[in-house]
Write an enzyme that holds these catalytic residues in place. Structure first.
Site, PDB file in Angstrom:
ATOM      1  N   ASP A 146       1.199  -1.030   0.009  1.00  0.00           N
ATOM      2  CA  ASP A 146      -0.211  -0.184   0.076  1.00  0.00           C
ATOM      3  C   ASP A 146       0.724   1.462  -0.338  1.00  0.00           C
ATOM      4  O   ASP A 146       0.826   1.897  -0.684  1.00  0.00           O
ATOM      5  CB  ASP A 146      -0.969  -0.036   1.056  1.00  0.00           C
ATOM      6  CG  ASP A 146      -1.665  -0.667   1.477  1.00  0.00           C
ATOM      7  OD1 ASP A 146      -2.895  -1.031   1.776  1.00  0.00           O
ATOM      8  OD2 ASP A 146      -2.350  -1.219  -0.128  1.00  0.00           O
ATOM      9  N   HIS A 164       2.664  -1.576   5.558  1.00  0.00           N
ATOM     10  CA  HIS A 164       2.168  -2.473   5.985  1.00  0.00           C
ATOM     11  C   HIS A 164       2.227  -3.646   5.248  1.00  0.00           C
ATOM     12  O   HIS A 164       2.023  -4.192   4.068  1.00  0.00           O
ATOM     13  CB  HIS A 164       0.871  -1.789   5.068  1.00  0.00           C
ATOM     14  CG  HIS A 164      -0.447  -2.286   5.588  1.00  0.00           C
ATOM     15  ND1 HIS A 164      -1.031  -3.692   5.540  1.00  0.00           N
ATOM     16  CD2 HIS A 164      -1.763  -1.827   6.743  1.00  0.00           C
ATOM     17  CE1 HIS A 164      -2.695  -3.570   6.307  1.00  0.00           C
ATOM     18  NE2 HIS A 164      -2.006  -2.265   7.035  1.00  0.00           N
ATOM     19  N   PRO A 165       1.812  -5.109   5.326  1.00  0.00           N
ATOM     20  CA  PRO A 165       1.685  -6.167   5.632  1.00  0.00           C
ATOM     21  C   PRO A 165       0.477  -6.749   4.931  1.00  0.00           C
ATOM     22  O   PRO A 165       0.796  -7.807   4.295  1.00  0.00           O
ATOM     23  CB  PRO A 165       1.601  -7.265   6.865  1.00  0.00           C
ATOM     24  CG  PRO A 165       0.798  -6.459   7.518  1.00  0.00           C
ATOM     25  CD  PRO A 165       1.105  -4.653   7.521  1.00  0.00           C
ATOM     26  N   CYS A 166      -0.660  -5.981   4.102  1.00  0.00           N
ATOM     27  CA  CYS A 166      -1.798  -7.370   3.646  1.00  0.00           C
ATOM     28  C   CYS A 166      -1.359  -7.232   2.503  1.00  0.00           C
ATOM     29  O   CYS A 166      -1.956  -8.634   2.425  1.00  0.00           O
ATOM     30  CB  CYS A 166      -2.771  -5.551   3.983  1.00  0.00           C
ATOM     31  SG  CYS A 166      -2.461  -4.433   2.458  1.00  0.00           S
ATOM     32  N   LYS A 167       0.003  -7.475   1.679  1.00  0.00           N
ATOM     33  CA  LYS A 167      -0.317  -7.628   0.420  1.00  0.00           C
ATOM     34  C   LYS A 167       1.552  -8.707   0.113  1.00  0.00           C
ATOM     35  O   LYS A 167       1.795  -9.138  -0.361  1.00  0.00           O
ATOM     36  CB  LYS A 167       0.317  -6.817  -0.411  1.00  0.00           C
ATOM     37  CG  LYS A 167      -1.132  -5.848  -0.713  1.00  0.00           C
ATOM     38  CD  LYS A 167      -1.847  -6.314  -1.469  1.00  0.00           C
ATOM     39  CE  LYS A 167      -3.594  -5.694  -1.900  1.00  0.00           C
ATOM     40  NZ  LYS A 167      -2.859  -4.249  -3.067  1.00  0.00           N
TER      41      LYS A 167
END
Length: 220
Positions: A146, A164-167
């Site tokens: 992100d 951010h670790p979401c991906k």
């Protein structure tokens, strides 16, 4: 392979222990810092850079004019110990502190970091963005991340920047699947840091990748 796309906390700690073991062998200064109750912890490294027109490492390798490496190949070439910067007094020294934590929510590692001048002045998010190499800046804006944001450190309770670790699972899945396809052992932390680290000025010595291959050959 589905079950390998995420990692449990114990597996994360095992990968970190292997990573730190090699770090100690080459003097790369990574260490494990336990939480107050010792139930968990995080990897930590402190790194100094010289800001003087271009950014330089503490051993004197200038990044001025550096080229962008493929993300899976962004390892740092070994430097000669005698390459010590002699112009530090005429420049501004920046202290970078990198923390690798485990995210229970995403079941992947997360890179937290902060930076400040030696007089204690912190770098702003704008300063951090200006320090990101253009090729990595474009990739940050386009994904798989992100962006760089500021959050509270989950263990220290202090403000840190974070990728951010979401991906993370999205870009690590091809790495894991490819390693399985060619029957190659990989350290998740090594592969992951070689991808996300260069975005914020953290490059791994090439010996980390070689160490993983060596460990694979030593397995009976």
């Amino acid at each position: 392979m589905e079950e390998d796309e995420f990692i449990g906390e114990k597996t994360f700690q095992r990968y970190c222990a292997e990573f730190i073991k090699h770090s100690q062998q080459i003097g790369d200064s990574w260490e494990w810092r336990p939480s107050k109750d010792c139930s968990d912890g995080y990897m930590c490294k402190i790194h100094f850079q010289i800001k003087n027109g271009s950014v330089m490492s503490h051993l004197g390798a200038s990044t001025h004019g550096q080229t962008c490496l493929p993300m899976e190949e962004a390892f740092e070439l070994p430097l000669d110990d005698c390459e010590v910067i002699e112009t530090a007094a005429a420049s501004e020294v920046i202290k970078y502190e990198y923390h690798v934590l485990y995210s229970c929510s995403y079941q992947v590692p997360v890179l937290y970091f902060r930076a400040s001048f030696l007089d204690g002045r912190p770098l702003t998010l704008k300063d951090i963005w200006e320090g990101v190499h253009e090729c990595y800046k474009m990739r940050l804006l386009q994904g798989p991340w992100d962006t760089i944001t500021q959050q509270e450190h989950p263990i220290l309770g202090q403000p840190f920047f974070v990728l951010h670790p979401c991906k993370t699972n999205e870009f690590m899945t091809p790495v894991l699947k490819n390693s399985q396809k060619i029957n190659k052992n990989v350290n998740y932390i090594t592969s992951w840091l070689s991808i996300v680290g260069p975005v914020v000025g953290l490059n791994l010595p090439l010996s980390y990748a070689k160490a993983t291959s060596q460990d694979e050959r030593n397995v009976p």
